[in-house]
Write an enzyme that holds these catalytic residues in place. Structure first.
Site, PDB file in Angstrom:
ATOM      1  N   ARG A 278      18.355  -3.033 -18.030  1.00  0.00           N
ATOM      2  CA  ARG A 278      18.776  -1.638 -17.985  1.00  0.00           C
ATOM      3  C   ARG A 278      17.605  -0.679 -17.777  1.00  0.00           C
ATOM      4  O   ARG A 278      17.691   0.265 -17.005  1.00  0.00           O
ATOM      5  CB  ARG A 278      19.478  -1.292 -19.296  1.00  0.00           C
ATOM      6  CG  ARG A 278      20.129   0.081 -19.304  1.00  0.00           C
ATOM      7  CD  ARG A 278      20.570   0.476 -20.707  1.00  0.00           C
ATOM      8  NE  ARG A 278      21.336  -0.531 -21.388  1.00  0.00           N
ATOM      9  CZ  ARG A 278      22.679  -0.622 -21.357  1.00  0.00           C
ATOM     10  NH1 ARG A 278      23.380   0.261 -20.689  1.00  0.00           N
ATOM     11  NH2 ARG A 278      23.308  -1.576 -22.008  1.00  0.00           N
ATOM     12  N   ARG A 314      31.585   1.741 -17.135  1.00  0.00           N
ATOM     13  CA  ARG A 314      30.929   1.932 -18.438  1.00  0.00           C
ATOM     14  C   ARG A 314      31.607   2.990 -19.319  1.00  0.00           C
ATOM     15  O   ARG A 314      31.792   2.753 -20.513  1.00  0.00           O
ATOM     16  CB  ARG A 314      29.434   2.251 -18.263  1.00  0.00           C
ATOM     17  CG  ARG A 314      28.677   1.159 -17.488  1.00  0.00           C
ATOM     18  CD  ARG A 314      27.172   1.278 -17.614  1.00  0.00           C
ATOM     19  NE  ARG A 314      26.743   1.000 -18.961  1.00  0.00           N
ATOM     20  CZ  ARG A 314      26.463   1.910 -19.868  1.00  0.00           C
ATOM     21  NH1 ARG A 314      26.528   3.196 -19.565  1.00  0.00           N
ATOM     22  NH2 ARG A 314      26.117   1.559 -21.073  1.00  0.00           N
ATOM     23  N   TYR A 318      32.855   1.274 -22.685  1.00  0.00           N
ATOM     24  CA  TYR A 318      31.985   1.457 -23.869  1.00  0.00           C
ATOM     25  C   TYR A 318      31.935   2.906 -24.348  1.00  0.00           C
ATOM     26  O   TYR A 318      31.015   3.262 -25.091  1.00  0.00           O
ATOM     27  CB  TYR A 318      30.542   1.042 -23.554  1.00  0.00           C
ATOM     28  CG  TYR A 318      30.362  -0.240 -22.802  1.00  0.00           C
ATOM     29  CD1 TYR A 318      30.569  -1.472 -23.413  1.00  0.00           C
ATOM     30  CD2 TYR A 318      29.953  -0.217 -21.469  1.00  0.00           C
ATOM     31  CE1 TYR A 318      30.382  -2.649 -22.720  1.00  0.00           C
ATOM     32  CE2 TYR A 318      29.759  -1.394 -20.770  1.00  0.00           C
ATOM     33  CZ  TYR A 318      29.977  -2.605 -21.396  1.00  0.00           C
ATOM     34  OH  TYR A 318      29.785  -3.769 -20.699  1.00  0.00           O
ATOM     35  N   CYS A 346      45.209   4.858 -11.799  1.00  0.00           N
ATOM     36  CA  CYS A 346      46.375   5.182 -12.617  1.00  0.00           C
ATOM     37  C   CYS A 346      46.220   4.711 -14.055  1.00  0.00           C
ATOM     38  O   CYS A 346      46.984   3.860 -14.525  1.00  0.00           O
ATOM     39  CB  CYS A 346      47.613   4.559 -11.997  1.00  0.00           C
ATOM     40  SG  CYS A 346      47.696   4.916 -10.248  1.00  0.00           S
ATOM     41  N   TYR A 375      24.271  -1.960 -14.522  1.00  0.00           N
ATOM     42  CA  TYR A 375      25.636  -2.235 -14.970  1.00  0.00           C
ATOM     43  C   TYR A 375      26.638  -1.276 -14.325  1.00  0.00           C
ATOM     44  O   TYR A 375      27.647  -0.917 -14.932  1.00  0.00           O
ATOM     45  CB  TYR A 375      25.726  -2.206 -16.504  1.00  0.00           C
ATOM     46  CG  TYR A 375      24.711  -3.138 -17.163  1.00  0.00           C
ATOM     47  CD1 TYR A 375      24.814  -4.508 -17.005  1.00  0.00           C
ATOM     48  CD2 TYR A 375      23.638  -2.629 -17.897  1.00  0.00           C
ATOM     49  CE1 TYR A 375      23.883  -5.364 -17.571  1.00  0.00           C
ATOM     50  CE2 TYR A 375      22.697  -3.477 -18.475  1.00  0.00           C
ATOM     51  CZ  TYR A 375      22.836  -4.846 -18.305  1.00  0.00           C
ATOM     52  OH  TYR A 375      21.912  -5.686 -18.869  1.00  0.00           O
TER      53      TYR A 375
HETATM   54  N1  LLP Z   1      18.653 -10.973 -21.724  1.00  0.00           N
HETATM   55  C1  LLP Z   1      19.862 -11.389 -22.150  1.00  0.00           C
HETATM   56  C2  LLP Z   1      19.993 -12.731 -22.700  1.00  0.00           C
HETATM   57  C3  LLP Z   1      20.971 -10.515 -22.072  1.00  0.00           C
HETATM   58  O1  LLP Z   1      22.150 -10.929 -22.508  1.00  0.00           O
HETATM   59  C4  LLP Z   1      20.796  -9.212 -21.548  1.00  0.00           C
HETATM   60  C5  LLP Z   1      21.920  -8.283 -21.451  1.00  0.00           C
HETATM   61  C6  LLP Z   1      19.507  -8.839 -21.102  1.00  0.00           C
HETATM   62  C7  LLP Z   1      18.462  -9.735 -21.209  1.00  0.00           C
HETATM   63  C8  LLP Z   1      19.223  -7.490 -20.524  1.00  0.00           C
HETATM   64  O2  LLP Z   1      19.426  -6.472 -21.443  1.00  0.00           O
HETATM   65  P1  LLP Z   1      19.033  -4.967 -21.066  1.00  0.00           P
HETATM   66  O3  LLP Z   1      17.531  -4.890 -20.968  1.00  0.00           O
HETATM   67  O4  LLP Z   1      19.666  -4.642 -19.776  1.00  0.00           O
HETATM   68  O5  LLP Z   1      19.574  -4.175 -22.187  1.00  0.00           O
HETATM   69  N2  LLP Z   1      27.299  -4.165 -19.475  1.00  0.00           N
HETATM   70  C9  LLP Z   1      26.665  -3.565 -20.624  1.00  0.00           C
HETATM   71  C10 LLP Z   1      25.351  -4.229 -20.975  1.00  0.00           C
HETATM   72  C11 LLP Z   1      25.487  -5.722 -21.225  1.00  0.00           C
HETATM   73  C12 LLP Z   1      24.174  -6.380 -21.550  1.00  0.00           C
HETATM   74  C13 LLP Z   1      24.318  -7.853 -21.575  1.00  0.00           C
HETATM   75  N3  LLP Z   1      23.124  -8.590 -21.776  1.00  0.00           N
HETATM   76  C14 LLP Z   1      26.496  -2.066 -20.378  1.00  0.00           C
HETATM   77  O6  LLP Z   1      26.910  -1.589 -19.324  1.00  0.00           O
HETATM   78  O7  LLP Z   1      25.994  -1.354 -21.228  1.00  0.00           O
END
Ligand code: LLP
Length: 421
Positions: A278, A314, A318, A346, A375
């Protein structure tokens, strides 16, 4: 910091006007900034510069091949969670020794693909997975380098759907059972234990949960080494949050996160990996959309835009906040209106913002939903038979469509009508 700024009242991505891209590509579309993506990767890389480290971009945040190719060129590693992501990594030029394979449900096929194609390590999440990986590796005459993902039972203090480090979550093995699991791993000929993995959640806005988890991993490192395991690599996961609301206090910076990592783990003589997604891609992207109608409800003004929940899920999924800004700013001091910003799908959940103060907008005006680079496109669907929207990458004064808008025939012809109908 990102590279989406106003010039003479018009929003630009680096040196390209978003209105110009809209005129050429049509709306809605995602637009990413190369300079921002590069900057965010570099911030992490520099934050860990005192240690042996690799920043493994979590491609689940944004897996467009152009973004991946940029990351590979910067020297990043990559975190993948499926055979599809593994194939994307290889196609973008990552070599196997830069690819980390995470995820709770790796299949035999995915294990075979990665073992044969080359892998830096598997982050193993359960004992049955470890046994299966051992069997697959032995069958292929190979040895699988692994870390075991431990669940440190730490509250990440983030949205429940993206917290992963509590004992009730499906991820990793309980840290209390780690020594037992590592003892079993050491007895498996197809497995080479190289380290420990931890990831406690996403959009973390404080350092304390990370620090608590890393301290537990540090203690475990000492214990496992005392048991005779050669723990030489720690994968610390991703999860550092981004400022979604410009008006709110910003989460800690990568430099502060890196300083904490060095302080907690610097004397362990280990190689450190992190898996940010992210923070690299989120604020490097916007979703540009056009106002279709302004509808006056009984109590509300609805801004009906041509992007919808299928394009950016999102907010629906969330309750996530995305700042919304006009592509062409009104004069300073102009009147503001409270809008509910909604898409055409819809469902009442197809709402991007409620009662949001915005400049007065009308049909045909363009808006940008900020912080949409992570995302966003990757979670899009064709719900309501709305084709996936294009992605555009800007670098300096040039832009390129990096995924084109499919035409309707492409979408319809993917389905097959059986001959008996
Ligand atoms: N490593 C693992 C094992 C993970 O499961 C994830 C994210 C990351 C790294 C990366 O995390 P980040 O740095 O992006 O926070 N769809 C959701 C977020 C789901 C995150 C899943 N795992 C959203 O839109 O907020």
């Amino acid at each position: 910091m990102d590279h989406f700024l106003y010039r003479d009242g018009s929003l630009y991505a680096e040196d390209v006007s978003l209105a110009e891209i809209a005129a050429r590509v049509g709306t809605p579309f995602y637009c990413y900034s190369t300079a921002t993506l590069t900057r965010h990767f570099t911030l992490f890389d520099e934050a860990l510069s005192g240690m042996d480290h690799l920043v493994c971009y979590a491609m689940k945040a944004n897996s467009n091949q152009a973004v991946l190719t940029l990351m590979a060129g910067l020297g990043a590693g990559v975190d993948v969670v499926s055979g599809g992501e593994y194939r994307r990594a290889i196609a973008a030029g990552f070599t196997g020794d830069k690819i980390v394979f995470s995820g709770v449900g790796k299949t035999r096929e995915e294990m075979t693909l990665a073992l044969q194609g080359g892998i830096r390590q598997f982050n193993v999440e359960s004992e049955p997975e470890m046994e299966r990986l051992n069997a697959v590796a032995q069958m292929l005459g190979l040895v699988a380098p692994i870390t075991v993902r431990v669940n440190p039972d730490v509250d990440a203090k983030t949205h429940a759907k993206i917290a992963t480090g509590k004992k009730e979550n499906k991820f990793g093995i309980p840290i209390s059972r780690a020594r037992e699991v590592y003892a079993r791993a050491a007895a498996l000929p197809g497995i080479d234990v190289i380290g420990i993995d931890v990831h406690i959640g996403s959009q973390l806005t404080q350092l304390e949960p990370f620090e608590a988890a890393y301290n537990k991993v540090k203690e475990l490192t000492h214990e496992l080494r005392a048991d005779g395991h050669d723990i030489r690599r720690l994968d610390l996961g991703g999860g550092l949050g981004i400022p979604y609301e410009r008006s709110n206090e910003a989460p800690p910076l990568p430099s502060e996160y890196g300083a904490m990592v060095q302080r907690v783990l610097g004397d362990l003589d280990v190689e450190v990996e992190i898996e940010p997604g992210r923070l690299i891609a989120g604020n490097a992207g916007v979703l540009v959309s056009e106002v279709i109608y302004v509808k006056s409800g009984e109590e509300r003004e609805f801004l009906i835009i041509d992007a919808a929940m299928n394009d950016l899920i999102r907010p629906a999924m969330y309750e996530a906040h995305h700042d919304i800004v006009p592509v062409v700013e009104a004069a300073p001091g102009s009147e503001k209106v409270k809008y509910d910003v909604v898409g055409p799908v819809c469902e009442s959940g197809d709402t991007f913002a409620k009662q949001r103060d915005l400049d007065v907008l009308g049909e045909g005006d363009l808006i940008a939903l900020r912080s949409a680079g992570a995302y966003g496109a990757v979670m899009a669907s064709e719900y309501n038979s709305r084709p996936l929207i294009p992605e555009v990458l800007v670098q300096g004064d040039q832009f390129a469509v990096i995924r084109k808008r499919p035409d309707y025939d492409e979408m319809i012809n993917r389905d097959i009508i059986p001959e008996w109908l």
